[in-house]
Design an enzyme around this catalytic site. Sequence first.
Site, PDB file in Angstrom:
ATOM      1  N   LYS A 103      -8.984   6.778 -19.295  1.00 34.08           N
ATOM      2  CA  LYS A 103      -9.444   7.166 -20.617  1.00 34.08           C
ATOM      3  C   LYS A 103      -8.308   7.087 -21.646  1.00 34.08           C
ATOM      4  O   LYS A 103      -7.772   6.019 -21.904  1.00 34.08           O
ATOM      5  CB  LYS A 103     -10.049   8.559 -20.553  1.00 34.08           C
ATOM      6  CG  LYS A 103     -11.024   8.796 -19.390  1.00 34.08           C
ATOM      7  CD  LYS A 103     -12.241   7.909 -19.464  1.00 34.08           C
ATOM      8  CE  LYS A 103     -13.347   8.336 -18.495  1.00 34.08           C
ATOM      9  NZ  LYS A 103     -13.006   8.303 -17.078  1.00 34.08           N
ATOM     10  N   ASP A 146      -8.881  19.600 -13.632  1.00 29.42           N
ATOM     11  CA  ASP A 146      -9.145  18.265 -14.155  1.00 29.42           C
ATOM     12  C   ASP A 146      -8.768  18.262 -15.639  1.00 29.42           C
ATOM     13  O   ASP A 146      -9.412  18.917 -16.462  1.00 29.42           O
ATOM     14  CB  ASP A 146     -10.623  17.917 -13.977  1.00 29.42           C
ATOM     15  CG  ASP A 146     -10.950  16.481 -14.365  1.00 29.42           C
ATOM     16  OD1 ASP A 146     -10.184  15.894 -15.161  1.00 29.42           O
ATOM     17  OD2 ASP A 146     -11.974  15.958 -13.909  1.00 29.42           O
ATOM     18  N   ARG A 157       0.820  -1.204   0.000  1.00 32.75           N
ATOM     19  CA  ARG A 157       0.000   0.000   0.000  1.00 32.75           C
ATOM     20  C   ARG A 157       0.856   1.257   0.000  1.00 32.75           C
ATOM     21  O   ARG A 157       0.376   2.350  -0.298  1.00 32.75           O
ATOM     22  CB  ARG A 157      -0.937  -0.007   1.218  1.00 32.75           C
ATOM     23  CG  ARG A 157      -1.822   1.210   1.345  1.00 32.75           C
ATOM     24  CD  ARG A 157      -2.983   0.973   2.306  1.00 32.75           C
ATOM     25  NE  ARG A 157      -2.565   0.373   3.566  1.00 32.75           N
ATOM     26  CZ  ARG A 157      -2.069   1.057   4.610  1.00 32.75           C
ATOM     27  NH1 ARG A 157      -1.926   2.364   4.540  1.00 32.75           N
ATOM     28  NH2 ARG A 157      -1.734   0.428   5.716  1.00 32.75           N
ATOM     29  N   TYR A 178     -18.092  16.960 -14.521  1.00 31.97           N
ATOM     30  CA  TYR A 178     -18.416  15.575 -14.184  1.00 31.97           C
ATOM     31  C   TYR A 178     -19.331  15.521 -12.961  1.00 31.97           C
ATOM     32  O   TYR A 178     -18.995  16.027 -11.890  1.00 31.97           O
ATOM     33  CB  TYR A 178     -17.134  14.792 -13.945  1.00 31.97           C
ATOM     34  CG  TYR A 178     -17.322  13.316 -13.713  1.00 31.97           C
ATOM     35  CD1 TYR A 178     -18.199  12.579 -14.498  1.00 31.97           C
ATOM     36  CD2 TYR A 178     -16.619  12.652 -12.714  1.00 31.97           C
ATOM     37  CE1 TYR A 178     -18.372  11.217 -14.287  1.00 31.97           C
ATOM     38  CE2 TYR A 178     -16.779  11.289 -12.504  1.00 31.97           C
ATOM     39  CZ  TYR A 178     -17.666  10.583 -13.291  1.00 31.97           C
ATOM     40  OH  TYR A 178     -17.834   9.236 -13.080  1.00 31.97           O
TER      41      TYR A 178
END
Length: 367
Positions: free
Chosen positions: A196, A171, A50, A103
């Site tokens: 994406k 963003d 982690r 978004y």
Amino acid sequence: MPRRYGESTRTLRAATPPARPGAPVSPGPVPVSAYHLDPEESAELDFYGRASNPNWRQLEAGLAELEGAAAAVVFGSGMAAITAALRVLARPDSVVVIPSDGYYQVRRYASESLVPMGVTVIEADHQEIYAAAESADVVLAETPTNPNLDVVDLHRLAGICRGRDKRLIVDNTAATPLGQQPLALGADLVVASATKALAGHSDLLGGYVAGSRPELMEAIARERLLSGAILGAFDSWLLLRGLGTAGLRFGRQCANAQALATVLSGHPAVSSVRYPGLPSDPGHALACAQMQHFGALVSIELADAAAVHDLVARSELLVSSTSFGGLHTSIDRRARWGDPVGDGFARISLGIEDTDDVIADFTRALG
């Protein structure tokens, strides 16, 4: 002055480790499980999955290079990256501006998580955001916006935030670092979904935060460690592998988007077309000033929902999908998700098919 390579060279170099005699040209993934610890208990680079992983470091170095950042931190999704940045910067009694025309999940997170902790959230569209920034502590901008593809003036917005010593997050998902460099325009942090165009194969989730302020990037990395919103080791490797061809893919996708937007802007079945690369688009002049490419997304308005469904049914190439940026040209009727758009509004994500084939397919399917 360092040499400025082309985009395919840059993405290939970003995805490739430095050459080492005897090592493979393209190394495989490093799985995350238990690491051997130093019996002398000295400081160690990899001690728990982690906290760190060799795949992350190579991927983060490549993403930082492409964004023009000093560092990048990868996450399990774009939303994980955005929410981590907001958790680090937003404090009780602070004012955060988020895009009302971006978004939709960001607005949900703000209302369900930030507001209950005492944060004042202001929703502002691409025109209202400059005035809203005058009283904000943190501004999150999305440009081009999703799904309307409006363009925000990042230089102007960064000037407002910098003049008040406040923080600007951008963003950069739709534009990608190949199409736009928010940090160079004054942003403090870039957030993006790597799911994406950067990954490009519609087979993984991933996101990242990039920036050049050491204190912010250290806080972001600490937030990832404690929240556990990590990117899996194998997905990191897949994303790194996809990154190597991002320049080639994105170049074709943008060319297809420009060609399709131009053709559809004169089609009788299409009442409106939004694409920053069209000279007739409201955001074109600003896009020319701050974007290197206009992106792979085109938004159109058809008569109604049935018209969108008919387009998909008649097409031989279109894939119906709410994600975007993959190899295949896809379409999403955004009203189904509650976006404030008409029933016939559709966002198209251009793939890497031959341009003539895409144009012929849309022309035939629209009738």
